[in-house]
Design a protein around this motif. Structure first.
Motif, PDB file in Angstrom:
ATOM      1  N   THR A  37      -6.248 -32.003   4.138  1.00 23.84           N
ATOM      2  CA  THR A  37      -7.144 -31.945   2.910  1.00 23.84           C
ATOM      3  C   THR A  37      -7.718 -30.827   2.764  1.00 23.84           C
ATOM      4  N   VAL A  38      -8.075 -30.104   3.687  1.00 22.42           N
ATOM      5  CA  VAL A  38      -8.644 -28.770   3.535  1.00 22.42           C
ATOM      6  C   VAL A  38      -7.854 -27.464   3.861  1.00 22.42           C
ATOM      7  N   PRO A  39      -7.829 -26.616   2.879  1.00 23.55           N
ATOM      8  CA  PRO A  39      -6.982 -25.573   3.231  1.00 23.55           C
ATOM      9  C   PRO A  39      -7.377 -24.537   4.095  1.00 23.55           C
ATOM     10  N   LYS A  40      -6.549 -23.836   4.696  1.00 27.34           N
ATOM     11  CA  LYS A  40      -6.738 -22.824   5.690  1.00 27.34           C
ATOM     12  C   LYS A  40      -7.348 -21.460   4.944  1.00 27.34           C
ATOM     13  N   LEU A  41      -8.344 -20.701   5.558  1.00 23.72           N
ATOM     14  CA  LEU A  41      -8.835 -19.565   4.798  1.00 23.72           C
ATOM     15  C   LEU A  41      -7.862 -18.654   4.387  1.00 23.72           C
ATOM     16  N   ASP A  42      -7.650 -18.012   3.166  1.00 22.73           N
ATOM     17  CA  ASP A  42      -6.852 -17.195   2.945  1.00 22.73           C
ATOM     18  C   ASP A  42      -7.028 -15.890   3.457  1.00 22.73           C
ATOM     19  N   THR A  43      -6.325 -15.345   4.318  1.00 24.08           N
ATOM     20  CA  THR A  43      -6.636 -14.144   5.270  1.00 24.08           C
ATOM     21  C   THR A  43      -6.480 -12.910   4.344  1.00 24.08           C
ATOM     22  N   GLY A  44      -5.768 -13.053   3.179  1.00 27.28           N
ATOM     23  CA  GLY A  44      -5.599 -12.045   2.252  1.00 27.28           C
ATOM     24  C   GLY A  44      -6.701 -11.500   1.557  1.00 27.28           C
ATOM     25  N   ILE A  45      -7.795 -12.415   1.497  1.00 30.80           N
ATOM     26  CA  ILE A  45      -8.933 -12.149   1.113  1.00 30.80           C
ATOM     27  C   ILE A  45      -9.976 -11.094   1.667  1.00 30.80           C
ATOM     28  N   ALA A  46      -9.651 -11.111   3.011  1.00 29.55           N
ATOM     29  CA  ALA A  46     -10.360  -9.872   4.101  1.00 29.55           C
ATOM     30  C   ALA A  46      -9.992  -8.506   3.398  1.00 29.55           C
ATOM     31  N   GLU A  47      -8.717  -8.349   3.156  1.00 30.30           N
ATOM     32  CA  GLU A  47      -8.047  -7.149   2.884  1.00 30.30           C
ATOM     33  C   GLU A  47      -8.366  -6.616   1.588  1.00 30.30           C
ATOM     34  N   ALA A  48      -8.509  -7.831   0.514  1.00 32.99           N
ATOM     35  CA  ALA A  48      -9.048  -7.566  -0.661  1.00 32.99           C
ATOM     36  C   ALA A  48     -10.591  -6.742  -0.366  1.00 32.99           C
ATOM     37  N   LEU A  49     -11.264  -7.515   0.265  1.00 31.63           N
ATOM     38  CA  LEU A  49     -12.580  -7.224   0.300  1.00 31.63           C
ATOM     39  C   LEU A  49     -12.705  -5.707   1.156  1.00 31.63           C
ATOM     40  N   ARG A  50     -11.793  -5.420   2.113  1.00 31.45           N
ATOM     41  CA  ARG A  50     -11.843  -4.211   2.667  1.00 31.45           C
ATOM     42  C   ARG A  50     -11.495  -3.058   1.709  1.00 31.45           C
ATOM     43  N   SER A  51     -10.676  -3.345   0.753  1.00 31.68           N
ATOM     44  CA  SER A  51     -10.173  -2.385   0.130  1.00 31.68           C
ATOM     45  C   SER A  51     -10.892  -2.251  -1.341  1.00 31.68           C
ATOM     46  N   GLY A  52     -11.918  -2.900  -1.516  1.00 37.20           N
ATOM     47  CA  GLY A  52     -12.917  -2.931  -2.718  1.00 37.20           C
ATOM     48  C   GLY A  52     -12.118  -3.717  -3.871  1.00 37.20           C
ATOM     49  N   ASP A  53     -11.453  -4.629  -3.663  1.00 33.85           N
ATOM     50  CA  ASP A  53     -10.687  -5.421  -4.825  1.00 33.85           C
ATOM     51  C   ASP A  53     -11.860  -6.226  -5.220  1.00 33.85           C
ATOM     52  N   GLN A  54     -12.786  -5.984  -6.096  1.00 30.28           N
ATOM     53  CA  GLN A  54     -13.685  -6.767  -6.692  1.00 30.28           C
ATOM     54  C   GLN A  54     -13.360  -7.658  -7.455  1.00 30.28           C
ATOM     55  N   LYS A  55     -12.383  -7.539  -8.192  1.00 28.91           N
ATOM     56  CA  LYS A  55     -11.774  -8.437  -9.295  1.00 28.91           C
ATOM     57  C   LYS A  55     -11.077  -9.693  -8.373  1.00 28.91           C
ATOM     58  N   ARG A  56     -10.386  -9.492  -7.446  1.00 25.67           N
ATOM     59  CA  ARG A  56      -9.888 -10.313  -6.561  1.00 25.67           C
ATOM     60  C   ARG A  56     -10.919 -11.283  -5.853  1.00 25.67           C
ATOM     61  N   ALA A  57     -11.812 -10.443  -5.178  1.00 26.22           N
ATOM     62  CA  ALA A  57     -13.172 -11.234  -4.537  1.00 26.22           C
ATOM     63  C   ALA A  57     -13.808 -12.218  -5.508  1.00 26.22           C
ATOM     64  N   LYS A  58     -14.064 -11.482  -6.717  1.00 26.04           N
ATOM     65  CA  LYS A  58     -14.778 -12.401  -7.684  1.00 26.04           C
ATOM     66  C   LYS A  58     -13.918 -13.696  -8.112  1.00 26.04           C
ATOM     67  N   ASP A  59     -12.605 -13.628  -8.329  1.00 29.61           N
ATOM     68  CA  ASP A  59     -11.706 -14.729  -8.606  1.00 29.61           C
ATOM     69  C   ASP A  59     -11.827 -15.611  -7.616  1.00 29.61           C
ATOM     70  N   TYR A  60     -11.710 -15.252  -6.388  1.00 25.43           N
ATOM     71  CA  TYR A  60     -11.557 -16.081  -5.197  1.00 25.43           C
ATOM     72  C   TYR A  60     -13.196 -16.869  -5.078  1.00 25.43           C
ATOM     73  N   GLU A  61     -14.116 -15.954  -5.241  1.00 28.96           N
ATOM     74  CA  GLU A  61     -15.287 -16.572  -5.381  1.00 28.96           C
ATOM     75  C   GLU A  61     -15.618 -17.877  -6.365  1.00 28.96           C
ATOM     76  N   GLU A  62     -14.996 -17.833  -7.640  1.00 27.59           N
ATOM     77  CA  GLU A  62     -15.029 -18.567  -8.645  1.00 27.59           C
ATOM     78  C   GLU A  62     -14.185 -19.760  -8.428  1.00 27.59           C
ATOM     79  N   ASN A  63     -13.000 -19.309  -8.282  1.00 28.22           N
ATOM     80  CA  ASN A  63     -11.736 -20.220  -8.212  1.00 28.22           C
ATOM     81  C   ASN A  63     -11.133 -20.686  -6.970  1.00 28.22           C
ATOM     82  N   GLY A  64     -11.698 -20.278  -5.841  1.00 29.68           N
ATOM     83  CA  GLY A  64     -11.126 -20.546  -4.676  1.00 29.68           C
ATOM     84  C   GLY A  64     -11.578 -21.815  -4.003  1.00 29.68           C
ATOM     85  N   PRO A  65     -11.306 -22.336  -2.879  1.00 26.36           N
ATOM     86  CA  PRO A  65     -11.750 -23.495  -2.243  1.00 26.36           C
ATOM     87  C   PRO A  65     -13.324 -23.157  -1.962  1.00 26.36           C
TER      88      PRO A  65
END
Length: 91
Positions: A37-65
């Motif tokens: 039922t519960v998804p595993k954490l998207d490990t790619g989000i850590a790389e997005a945060l490290r690289s400063g990809d604010q758009k992806r981080a914001k999208d994950y926060e708003e639309n992710g699990p």
């Protein structure tokens, strides 16, 4: 000339809500159902945060699990191993 790097340590208290779930079902059944039922954490989000990809981080926060599995441990096996070590005098 050798350049030294100064390290700094900061500390911040955070609030954590610990939730305990009790069930009449077996541990294996509950685990299987949660993992289904519960998804595993998207490990790619850590790389997005490290690289400063604010758009992806914001999208994950708003639309992710809102809840995801960060990691897993078999606490029973860990305790059994520790108990065996203690009985042998290794700990």
């Amino acid at each position: 000339m050798t350049q030294t790097t100064q390290a700094s340590v900061t500390s911040q208290t955070i609030v954590v809500e610990h939730i305990r779930i009790s069930s009449g079902r077996s541990f294996a059944e509950v685990r299987r159902k949660l993992e289904g039922t519960v998804p595993k954490l998207d490990t790619g989000i850590a790389e997005a945060l490290r690289s400063g990809d604010q758009k992806r981080a914001k999208d994950y926060e708003e639309n992710g699990p809102k809840l995801s599995i960060f990691g897993e441990r078999d606490h029973g096996a860990l305790l059994a191993d520790c108990r065996q070590q203690t009985q042998r005098g290794a700990i």
